[in-house]
Design an enzyme around this catalytic site. Sequence first.
Site, PDB file in Angstrom:
ATOM      1  N   ASP A  61      -4.309   2.187   6.504  1.00 12.45           N
ATOM      2  CA  ASP A  61      -4.229   2.255   5.175  1.00 12.45           C
ATOM      3  C   ASP A  61      -2.826   2.322   4.469  1.00 12.45           C
ATOM      4  O   ASP A  61      -2.776   2.251   3.292  1.00 12.45           O
ATOM      5  CB  ASP A  61      -5.171   3.432   4.487  1.00 12.45           C
ATOM      6  CG  ASP A  61      -6.665   3.146   4.946  1.00 12.45           C
ATOM      7  OD1 ASP A  61      -7.074   2.087   5.493  1.00 12.45           O
ATOM      8  OD2 ASP A  61      -7.375   3.884   4.460  1.00 12.45           O
ATOM      9  N   LYS A  88     -11.577   2.618  -6.998  1.00 10.06           N
ATOM     10  CA  LYS A  88     -12.292   2.906  -5.553  1.00 10.06           C
ATOM     11  C   LYS A  88     -11.932   4.414  -5.185  1.00 10.06           C
ATOM     12  O   LYS A  88     -12.747   4.903  -4.683  1.00 10.06           O
ATOM     13  CB  LYS A  88     -11.896   1.723  -4.742  1.00 10.06           C
ATOM     14  CG  LYS A  88     -12.518   1.788  -3.484  1.00 10.06           C
ATOM     15  CD  LYS A  88     -12.447   0.575  -2.653  1.00 10.06           C
ATOM     16  CE  LYS A  88     -13.350   0.474  -1.153  1.00 10.06           C
ATOM     17  NZ  LYS A  88     -13.026   1.396  -0.232  1.00 10.06           N
TER      18      LYS A  88
HETATM   19  O1  LIG Z   1     -13.153   6.927   8.593  1.00  8.99           O
HETATM   20  C1  LIG Z   1     -12.519   6.809   7.564  1.00  8.99           C
HETATM   21  O2  LIG Z   1     -12.592   7.615   6.482  1.00  8.99           O
HETATM   22  C2  LIG Z   1     -11.695   5.638   7.369  1.00  8.99           C
HETATM   23  C3  LIG Z   1     -11.105   4.990   8.359  1.00  8.99           C
HETATM   24  C4  LIG Z   1     -10.587   3.938   8.174  1.00  8.99           C
HETATM   25  O3  LIG Z   1     -11.363   2.814   8.507  1.00  8.99           O
HETATM   26  P1  LIG Z   1     -11.439   1.813   9.855  1.00  8.99           P
HETATM   27  O4  LIG Z   1     -11.697   2.999  10.953  1.00  8.99           O
HETATM   28  O5  LIG Z   1     -12.296   0.811   9.684  1.00  8.99           O
HETATM   29  O6  LIG Z   1     -10.008   1.304  10.244  1.00  8.99           O
HETATM   30  C5  LIG Z   1      -9.563   3.714   6.794  1.00  8.99           C
HETATM   31  O7  LIG Z   1      -9.170   2.534   6.755  1.00  8.99           O
HETATM   32  C6  LIG Z   1     -10.508   3.919   5.878  1.00  8.99           C
HETATM   33  O8  LIG Z   1      -9.849   4.058   4.456  1.00  8.99           O
HETATM   34  C7  LIG Z   1     -11.377   5.549   5.917  1.00  8.99           C
HETATM   35  C1  LIG Z   2     -10.311   0.700   3.871  1.00  7.08           C
HETATM   36  C2  LIG Z   2     -10.437   1.349   3.059  1.00  7.08           C
HETATM   37  O1  LIG Z   2     -11.869   1.947   2.621  1.00  7.08           O
HETATM   38  P1  LIG Z   2     -13.146   1.873   2.987  1.00  7.08           P
HETATM   39  O2  LIG Z   2     -13.380   1.337   4.507  1.00  7.08           O
HETATM   40  O3  LIG Z   2     -13.942   3.292   3.205  1.00  7.08           O
HETATM   41  O4  LIG Z   2     -14.055   1.118   2.080  1.00  7.08           O
HETATM   42  C3  LIG Z   2      -9.528   2.036   2.107  1.00  7.08           C
HETATM   43  O5  LIG Z   2      -9.817   2.873   1.362  1.00  7.08           O
HETATM   44  O6  LIG Z   2      -8.312   1.440   2.269  1.00  7.08           O
END
Ligand SMILES: O=C(O)C1=C[C@@H](OP(=O)(O)O)[C@@H](O)[C@H](O)C1
Ligand SMILES: C=C(OP(=O)(O)O)C(=O)O
Length: 418
Positions: A305, A402
Amino acid sequence: MIMLSPVEQPPDTTVQLPGSKSITNRALLCAALAEGTSTLTGVLFADDTRAMLGAITALGAQVTVDEAAATVTVRGTDPRAATGPVSVFANQSGTTARFLLPALALRPARGVLDGDAQLRARPFGPLVEALRTLGARVEEPAEAGRLPLAVTGPVHGGRVPLPGHLSSQFLSGLLMAGPLMRDGLAVELTSPLVSVPYVTMTAAVMTAFGVPADGLGVAPGRYRATGYAVEPDASAASYFLAAAAITGGRITVAGLGTGSLQGDVRFADVLERMGARVSRDADGITVSGGEPLRGVDVDMADISDTAQTLAAVAVHADGPTRVRGIGFIRRKETDRLAAVVTELRRAGIDAEEHEDGFTIRPGRPAPTRFDTYGDHRMAMSLSLLSLRSPGIEIDNPRCVAKTYPEFFADLSRATARA
Ligand SMILES: O=C(O)C1=C[C@@H](OP(=O)(O)O)[C@@H](O)[C@H](O)C1
Ligand SMILES: C=C(OP(=O)(O)O)C(=O)O
């Protein structure tokens, strides 16, 4: 559209950031599945956490919100006792959708999960397959592996294979529902796991709610209500730490100490490798301008992220930056690799897309109106280019709602701009 002007002098300040999206949504779900009433403090209020608040209310939890105090109380429920159908709208929130589907599968009644167009384009296939293996009926009325989905449980639990290379959220969602499955849960990963620190975070939040878990399995049991303090958001912190590195100023992010549950605090390590001065203690992280920034070659699979944030910093370094290990971010809010490269090129920066990441060569951004692709992290990252360059405009800046509705106001205050 928002127009941003360069800083007049480097910042020297401490910022208090809103709560972590990822921790808020985990704590809300664990509280909803717990026996008793939990009180969560430091809660993030943004579109993604409002989606989760709606979702746990649909599950049957009783929620009381005090937004001014950043506090939520949640009286838990037992979805296994549910009788009627429910429907959940996750909006754009990947965490809400991927965490809710397994929770809906605990119910012996039908639950429908949907989201907006952006979320409908993101993958759910591995979760659908896993829930079927665990005993649920899953209908895919639109397209296989895409929202909307309808799930009818209860899942019995047990052993389940799961690919890890698309998203860690499938694993986190299964783990959180796991203790309420008759046989508990044991996941066998069939491909390497991305975003590993988020699964460690899941286990830590589950443990705080009385269910000891490791990152791959959990025994049957019940969550216990608790008081839970949510940390500030480490992904949001990356924009402020990057701002200090880009301007050569000093910004401290309060409340993100060395004991943080969030992998994204390691973004500061990358800035340090680039030559920024970084200090960490139990109360926060500080970046202060050090030497001129150097380009780096870095694998960001654990902290993806913050990859777009790093792209903005890389523009201001004195050599190329290569980011690896993040092919999976093409399936986030937008194809983030294509988007970041396209937009930096629009500003005249030499940027190159690779299958697993990107290369950015330093340059001086031309006055540009940036497209954000409805991706909050595109908006927040690209706004950093305005710190040292005039004429930067961000289209559809409201997409930051968001995860961080007050982002532009907070960035302006921290960098002392009108
Ligand atoms: O478990 C979480 O809170 C998250 C996991 C990540 O996603 P991915 O596991 O799809 O990479 C991240 O990018 C997202 O913003 C939040
Ligand atoms: C990927 C993201 O969010 P989510 O997967 O929770 O929608 C983010 O916050 O960058």
